[in-house]
Scaffold this motif. Structure first.
Motif, PDB file in Angstrom:
ATOM      1  N   GLN A  40       0.491  -6.822   2.643  1.00 39.73           N
ATOM      2  CA  GLN A  40      -0.301  -7.789   3.188  1.00 39.73           C
ATOM      3  C   GLN A  40       0.019  -8.755   1.822  1.00 39.73           C
ATOM      4  OE1 GLN A  40      -2.511  -7.344   5.448  1.00 39.73           O
ATOM      5  NE2 GLN A  40      -1.944  -5.840   5.862  1.00 39.73           N
ATOM      6  N   GLU A  41      -0.503 -10.078   1.887  1.00 41.04           N
ATOM      7  CA  GLU A  41       0.526 -10.229   1.139  1.00 41.04           C
ATOM      8  C   GLU A  41      -1.345 -11.463   0.635  1.00 41.04           C
ATOM      9  OE1 GLU A  41       3.575 -12.655   3.617  1.00 41.04           O
ATOM     10  OE2 GLU A  41       1.909 -13.877   3.487  1.00 41.04           O
ATOM     11  N   THR A  42      -1.267 -11.441  -1.166  1.00 41.49           N
ATOM     12  CA  THR A  42      -1.683 -11.742  -1.303  1.00 41.49           C
ATOM     13  C   THR A  42      -1.068 -13.669  -2.425  1.00 41.49           C
ATOM     14  OG1 THR A  42      -2.528 -12.356  -3.591  1.00 41.49           O
ATOM     15  CG2 THR A  42      -0.309 -11.269  -4.063  1.00 41.49           C
TER      16      THR A  42
ATOM     17  N   LYS B 123       2.934  -0.932   9.112  1.00 38.92           N
ATOM     18  CA  LYS B 123       1.923  -2.310   8.797  1.00 38.92           C
ATOM     19  C   LYS B 123       1.393  -2.477   6.225  1.00 38.92           C
ATOM     20  CE  LYS B 123       2.043  -4.211  12.109  1.00 38.92           C
ATOM     21  NZ  LYS B 123       2.208  -5.084  12.233  1.00 38.92           N
TER      22      LYS B 123
ATOM     23  N   ASP C  66       0.880  -1.128  -0.316  1.00 39.71           N
ATOM     24  CA  ASP C  66      -0.134   0.069  -0.273  1.00 39.71           C
ATOM     25  C   ASP C  66       0.883   1.266  -0.117  1.00 39.71           C
ATOM     26  OD1 ASP C  66      -1.200   2.114   0.562  1.00 39.71           O
ATOM     27  OD2 ASP C  66      -3.178   0.820   1.376  1.00 39.71           O
TER      28      ASP C  66
ATOM     29  N   ALA D 193       6.654  -7.908   5.444  1.00 37.84           N
ATOM     30  CA  ALA D 193       5.446  -7.996   5.579  1.00 37.84           C
ATOM     31  C   ALA D 193       5.472  -7.972   7.630  1.00 37.84           C
ATOM     32  CB  ALA D 193       4.160  -9.019   5.481  1.00 37.84           C
TER      33      ALA D 193
END
Length: 293
Positions: free
Chosen positions: A119-121, A116, A70, A110
């Motif tokens: 994030q993970e995909t 923060k 982000d 992460a």
């Protein structure tokens, strides 16, 4: 028992040995239901099923966790890029760049991100397939996505389907790089397939160095025996390496291969030779265990 079939170079007959050994064992053990498994670990170009002709079905997708950044939350602290040993992340003055093909999915970025912002995909690496229904031998293969580089991850996922109650034959990739190590690591025995040529001899020595470093018991099969010279046999004798089998430079074997037929199916006398080799491997392992105890 887990037996890997490997080679220092391609084209020595590694797949030929894997197929004929697995078929010889499965034929003799048909009364013990599906006691033999065959794994095609050459996930970049698996070719065992060209000879077996099984109908295959997907067992699972192999994926790798990758970060999603982000950019609005990111304050360019550089902790993620400094941490990444694979250079999958690069911090520029205004944003962090991510290179998916370099990511090994460790998740450290992460965890470390103080804002923060990560994030993970998941990124698809390939698939694991198996023969439909009951097959003899029980067959699995990994298939790496085109252009993908995470070969070892697919091999490790494939090896999770090994049943410890059965005899597993692993057709490893050629060479001595990471995919070979992922295939051979933690097996009970490794068969190194070579040929009596200058290149075969040179690459055999590299492969011997790998299995010795991994502390895996091993022996050698000389394929196309009679072609070239005696340097491989002399080397094995000098190094105390057992020569498990010599497969001659036979026109009929080559013809059957070119037609996609494992030669034990047309030359049944070779089944006994592969079974004798299997017994020799078990005796060698028993000797190793006695020395350890």
């Amino acid at each position: 028992m887990k037996i890997a079939i490997a080679s220092g170079k391609g084209g020595t007959g590694k797949t030929t040995v894997s197929l004929n050994l697995a078929l010889s064992l499965s034929d003799v053990q048909l009364d013990v239901q599906l006691d033999v498994q065959l794994f095609d670990c050459d996930v970049e170009e698996p070719n065992c099923n060209l000879f077996l002709g099984f109908d295959l079905e997907k067992v699972e997708d192999v994926v790798c966790p990758v970060p999603v950044i982000d950019q609005e939350k990111c304050n360019i602290c550089r902790q993620c890029s400094d941490f990444c040993r694979y250079n999958a992340l690069a911090a520029l003055p205004t944003r962090v760049l991510f290179f998916p093909s370099l990511c090994h999915g460790c998740g450290g970025c992460a965890v470390l991100c103080p804002e923060k912002a990560i994030q993970e995909t998941h990124r698809s690496l390939g698939v694991i397939e198996k023969a439909k229904g009951k097959s003899s031998p029980e067959f699995y293969r990994g298939l790496l996505n085109i252009g993908e580089t995470m070969t070892s991850a697919v091999i490790k996922a494939l090896k999770k389907h090994i049943d410890s109650r059965k005899t597993a034959i692993l057709d490893a990739p050629p060479g001595t790089s990471c995919p070979v190590i992922a295939s051979v690591d933690d097996v009970d025995y490794c068969v190194l397939v070579t040929e009596s040529t200058l290149f075969g001899f040179h690459d055999l020595k590299l492969a011997v160095g790998v299995v010795r470093a991994l502390k895996v018991p091993f022996g050698v099969i000389i394929n196309r025996w009679g072609l070239g010279d005696s340097r491989v046999e002399e080397y094995c004798k000098a190094e105390g390496i057992p020569v498990l089998l010599k497969i001659p430079n036979d026109l009929r074997i080559a013809e059957l291969y070119s037609r996609g037929i494992p030669f034990v199916r047309e030359m049944p006398e070779w089944k006994e030779k592969f079974l004798d080799m299997f017994e020799a491997i078990k005796l060698q392992l028993a000797g190793v265990e006695e020395e350890i105890t």
